[in-house]
Design an enzyme around this catalytic site. Sequence first.
Site, PDB file in Angstrom:
ATOM      1  N   GLU A  70       0.921  -1.244  -0.107  1.00 29.19           N
ATOM      2  CA  GLU A  70       0.050   0.059  -0.116  1.00 29.19           C
ATOM      3  C   GLU A  70       0.729   1.340  -0.033  1.00 29.19           C
ATOM      4  O   GLU A  70       0.497   2.320  -0.704  1.00 29.19           O
ATOM      5  CB  GLU A  70      -0.765   0.198   1.248  1.00 29.19           C
ATOM      6  N   CYS A 105       0.402  -0.026   7.817  1.00 31.32           N
ATOM      7  CA  CYS A 105      -0.333   0.403   6.391  1.00 31.32           C
ATOM      8  C   CYS A 105      -1.842   0.995   6.620  1.00 31.32           C
ATOM      9  O   CYS A 105      -2.210   1.968   6.083  1.00 31.32           O
ATOM     10  CB  CYS A 105      -0.737  -0.911   5.545  1.00 31.32           C
ATOM     11  N   ALA A 184      21.415 -27.518  -3.622  1.00 30.81           N
ATOM     12  CA  ALA A 184      22.448 -27.322  -4.933  1.00 30.81           C
ATOM     13  C   ALA A 184      22.738 -28.859  -5.323  1.00 30.81           C
ATOM     14  O   ALA A 184      23.574 -29.417  -4.441  1.00 30.81           O
ATOM     15  CB  ALA A 184      23.556 -26.637  -4.501  1.00 30.81           C
ATOM     16  N   ALA A 193      29.629 -35.774  -3.958  1.00 31.73           N
ATOM     17  CA  ALA A 193      30.247 -37.132  -4.798  1.00 31.73           C
ATOM     18  C   ALA A 193      30.587 -38.267  -3.929  1.00 31.73           C
ATOM     19  O   ALA A 193      30.450 -38.223  -2.640  1.00 31.73           O
ATOM     20  CB  ALA A 193      31.726 -36.744  -5.722  1.00 31.73           C
ATOM     21  N   TRP A 200      32.877 -26.945  -5.508  1.00 31.70           N
ATOM     22  CA  TRP A 200      31.562 -26.374  -5.500  1.00 31.70           C
ATOM     23  C   TRP A 200      30.768 -27.317  -6.895  1.00 31.70           C
ATOM     24  O   TRP A 200      31.311 -27.485  -7.713  1.00 31.70           O
ATOM     25  CB  TRP A 200      31.631 -25.068  -5.612  1.00 31.70           C
ATOM     26  N   ASP A 230      31.692 -30.456   6.544  1.00 31.34           N
ATOM     27  CA  ASP A 230      31.913 -29.386   5.746  1.00 31.34           C
ATOM     28  C   ASP A 230      32.471 -28.259   6.476  1.00 31.34           C
ATOM     29  O   ASP A 230      33.018 -27.444   6.068  1.00 31.34           O
ATOM     30  CB  ASP A 230      30.622 -28.742   4.950  1.00 31.34           C
ATOM     31  N   LEU A 234      28.586 -20.564   7.550  1.00 30.69           N
ATOM     32  CA  LEU A 234      27.342 -19.942   7.897  1.00 30.69           C
ATOM     33  C   LEU A 234      27.178 -18.465   7.598  1.00 30.69           C
ATOM     34  O   LEU A 234      26.146 -18.141   8.496  1.00 30.69           O
ATOM     35  CB  LEU A 234      26.524 -20.907   8.725  1.00 30.69           C
ATOM     36  N   GLU A 303      20.004 -24.969   4.994  1.00 29.07           N
ATOM     37  CA  GLU A 303      21.035 -25.363   3.883  1.00 29.07           C
ATOM     38  C   GLU A 303      21.290 -26.554   3.836  1.00 29.07           C
ATOM     39  O   GLU A 303      22.512 -26.941   3.350  1.00 29.07           O
ATOM     40  CB  GLU A 303      21.927 -24.459   4.165  1.00 29.07           C
ATOM     41  N   ALA A 311      13.920 -34.835   6.506  1.00 29.97           N
ATOM     42  CA  ALA A 311      13.096 -34.969   7.825  1.00 29.97           C
ATOM     43  C   ALA A 311      12.089 -33.674   7.748  1.00 29.97           C
ATOM     44  O   ALA A 311      10.958 -33.731   8.080  1.00 29.97           O
ATOM     45  CB  ALA A 311      13.746 -34.539   8.962  1.00 29.97           C
TER      46      ALA A 311
HETATM   47  N1  LIG Z   1      25.131 -29.434  -2.035  1.00 29.45           N
HETATM   48  C1  LIG Z   1      24.436 -29.047  -1.116  1.00 29.45           C
HETATM   49  O1  LIG Z   1      23.522 -28.282  -1.199  1.00 29.45           O
HETATM   50  C2  LIG Z   1      24.708 -29.451   0.207  1.00 29.45           C
HETATM   51  C3  LIG Z   1      24.327 -28.962   1.402  1.00 29.45           C
HETATM   52  C4  LIG Z   1      24.517 -29.524   2.704  1.00 29.45           C
HETATM   53  C5  LIG Z   1      25.279 -30.552   2.594  1.00 29.45           C
HETATM   54  N2  LIG Z   1      25.808 -31.357   1.688  1.00 29.45           N
HETATM   55  C6  LIG Z   1      26.542 -32.571   1.886  1.00 29.45           C
HETATM   56  O2  LIG Z   1      25.550 -33.427   2.445  1.00 29.45           O
HETATM   57  C7  LIG Z   1      26.437 -34.413   3.369  1.00 29.45           C
HETATM   58  C8  LIG Z   1      25.943 -34.613   4.745  1.00 29.45           C
HETATM   59  O3  LIG Z   1      24.627 -35.188   4.655  1.00 29.45           O
HETATM   60  P1  LIG Z   1      23.675 -35.473   6.059  1.00 29.45           P
HETATM   61  O4  LIG Z   1      22.372 -35.788   5.390  1.00 29.45           O
HETATM   62  O5  LIG Z   1      24.276 -36.248   7.032  1.00 29.45           O
HETATM   63  O6  LIG Z   1      23.759 -33.988   6.527  1.00 29.45           O
HETATM   64  P2  LIG Z   1      22.504 -33.246   7.449  1.00 29.45           P
HETATM   65  O7  LIG Z   1      21.153 -33.142   7.032  1.00 29.45           O
HETATM   66  O8  LIG Z   1      23.175 -31.898   7.693  1.00 29.45           O
HETATM   67  O9  LIG Z   1      22.837 -33.753   8.822  1.00 29.45           O
HETATM   68  C9  LIG Z   1      22.054 -34.983   9.200  1.00 29.45           C
HETATM   69  C10 LIG Z   1      21.959 -35.058  10.596  1.00 29.45           C
HETATM   70  O10 LIG Z   1      21.043 -34.181  11.302  1.00 29.45           O
HETATM   71  C11 LIG Z   1      20.623 -34.453  12.640  1.00 29.45           C
HETATM   72  N3  LIG Z   1      19.242 -34.311  12.490  1.00 29.45           N
HETATM   73  C12 LIG Z   1      18.746 -33.299  13.230  1.00 29.45           C
HETATM   74  N4  LIG Z   1      17.110 -33.561  13.277  1.00 29.45           N
HETATM   75  C13 LIG Z   1      16.952 -34.583  12.344  1.00 29.45           C
HETATM   76  C14 LIG Z   1      15.763 -35.275  11.776  1.00 29.45           C
HETATM   77  N5  LIG Z   1      14.631 -34.865  12.230  1.00 29.45           N
HETATM   78  N6  LIG Z   1      15.832 -36.191  10.989  1.00 29.45           N
HETATM   79  C15 LIG Z   1      17.314 -36.722  10.595  1.00 29.45           C
HETATM   80  N7  LIG Z   1      18.429 -36.032  11.079  1.00 29.45           N
HETATM   81  C16 LIG Z   1      18.421 -34.924  11.818  1.00 29.45           C
HETATM   82  C17 LIG Z   1      21.036 -36.136  12.650  1.00 29.45           C
HETATM   83  O11 LIG Z   1      22.354 -35.801  13.479  1.00 29.45           O
HETATM   84  P3  LIG Z   1      22.474 -36.444  14.833  1.00 29.45           P
HETATM   85  O12 LIG Z   1      22.799 -37.836  14.510  1.00 29.45           O
HETATM   86  O13 LIG Z   1      23.473 -35.800  15.351  1.00 29.45           O
HETATM   87  O14 LIG Z   1      21.253 -36.329  15.741  1.00 29.45           O
HETATM   88  C18 LIG Z   1      21.403 -36.388  11.320  1.00 29.45           C
HETATM   89  O15 LIG Z   1      22.360 -37.403  11.226  1.00 29.45           O
HETATM   90  C19 LIG Z   1      27.966 -33.782   3.482  1.00 29.45           C
HETATM   91  O16 LIG Z   1      28.520 -34.572   2.302  1.00 29.45           O
HETATM   92  C20 LIG Z   1      27.771 -32.513   2.792  1.00 29.45           C
HETATM   93  O17 LIG Z   1      28.776 -31.804   2.135  1.00 29.45           O
HETATM   94  C21 LIG Z   1      25.442 -30.854   0.493  1.00 29.45           C
END
Ligand SMILES: NC(=O)c1ccc[n+]([C@@H]2O[C@H](COP(=O)([O-])OP(=O)(O)OC[C@H]3O[C@@H](n4cnc5c(N)ncnc54)[C@H](OP(=O)(O)O)[C@@H]3O)[C@@H](O)[C@H]2O)c1
Length: 382
Positions: A70, A105, A184, A193, A200, A230, A234, A303, A311
């Site tokens: 508005e 507004c 991403a 990988a 990246w 990683d 952040l 992220e 989840a």
């Molecule tokens: N290209 C991209 O956009 C991108 C972005 C981010 C990450 N990555 C890659 O993803 C990989 C990591 O994957 P990830 O799946 O392990 O990472 P994540 O999703 O960041 O972490 C998983 C962890 O989150 C915790 N968590 C908290 N609440 C949860 C819920 N409700 N359900 C399940 N888990 C929950 C658990 O840890 P606890 O066991 O401690 O409870 C679980 O093991 C790395 O290789 C990273 O480089 C890529």
Amino acid sequence: MREARTMGMNQPPHDAARESALREACERALEQARRGPLGANPRVGAALLSPTGELLATGFHRGARTPHAEADALLAARERGLDVHGATCIVTLEPCAHAGRTPSCARTLIDAGVAHVLYAVRDPHDIAANGGALLRDAGINARLWSDALPGSVGGDLTARATEMNRRWFQATRESRPFVTAKIAHTLDGYVAAVDGTNAWITGEDARVEGHALRSTVDAIAVGTGTALADDPALTARDAHGTLAQRQPRRVVIGERPLEPHSRLAKATHGPEHARPLLYRTRDIRAVFENLRAEHGVEHLLLEGGPRLISAALTLDLVDDLWIHEAPTLLGAGTPAVTGLGIGTLENRLDFDIVPESLHVSGSDLLFHAIPRARQQTPTKGE
Ligand SMILES: NC(=O)c1ccc[n+]([C@@H]2O[C@H](COP(=O)([O-])OP(=O)(O)OC[C@H]3O[C@@H](n4cnc5c(N)ncnc54)[C@H](OP(=O)(O)O)[C@@H]3O)[C@@H](O)[C@H]2O)c1
């Protein structure tokens, strides 16, 4: 078109010219609203009609900490030297009554001297609601589109205004932030990988856009998996690595502790406002609610990684999926999402691409997608 003072209020419903003018103005307001970003605030558009029915100006909301639709339309009219006294303001959401980051507004419209305000949808937000009542108390003819436009015409326009912000309404009802999940990934849907490398996947331009969004959200969250793999900072940075003036609150969710020498662990000894918030739980709904209630987080950026985002998707807690798709293949690796508990095609999660968001950034394809309304919310988490 008829004189605006009667057009908004007293004309009989069969006045075709009046109806057509109002409908056109509602379309313009909806068109404007679609230009706004997804985030902490709803997408809102406005159109101003003169007392004789000419379109004076339009406006829209460009996101948190910018003028509401508005005010934007009033400003556009004034910049053109147009008189807004006695005008009709047509807006896609009830004008707010609450003065927060921007002035109320409803008050702005009263001060501007508009005569009529037609809004599509009531504001569900406790502190912002009642703008309609405030306007009526000030003697302004404020009412809903569905009251001004009879039958299916008003119904259809109202439905479109509601649908545009369906996920924002849902987040508000659930007392949690609006959640954008950024992924991403490669053309074949991997985020890392086989050996875990992922820096990246997308190019420099997409990363700059990613950091620009970081500087607008209230908080960024990752799971402990990403924090441990990683060691992310952040922070929001520009292309040269300079920190943005506005930094989001950093959040890590998961039961495992951080590695003591990681960037995020070290930051827990820094100034209070910049300390990462560590939630040693997997109850992400409770975390999201706490972030809003205790830390004022209205827009949360997830992220990653795949398990945290999966989840959130499973619990219907993702309002906006922001996809960065790189034109590259890995053939194997870490999938972007995992364990959604979907065994058959008919249970898939569908999304609608936000057409205005679709673009190529450097060599990558970027777009936002909004989850389609579900028949029932799955409760099974990973
Ligand atoms: N290209 C991209 O956009 C991108 C972005 C981010 C990450 N990555 C890659 O993803 C990989 C990591 O994957 P990830 O799946 O392990 O990472 P994540 O999703 O960041 O972490 C998983 C962890 O989150 C915790 N968590 C908290 N609440 C949860 C819920 N409700 N359900 C399940 N888990 C929950 C658990 O840890 P606890 O066991 O401690 O409870 C679980 O093991 C790395 O290789 C990273 O480089 C890529």
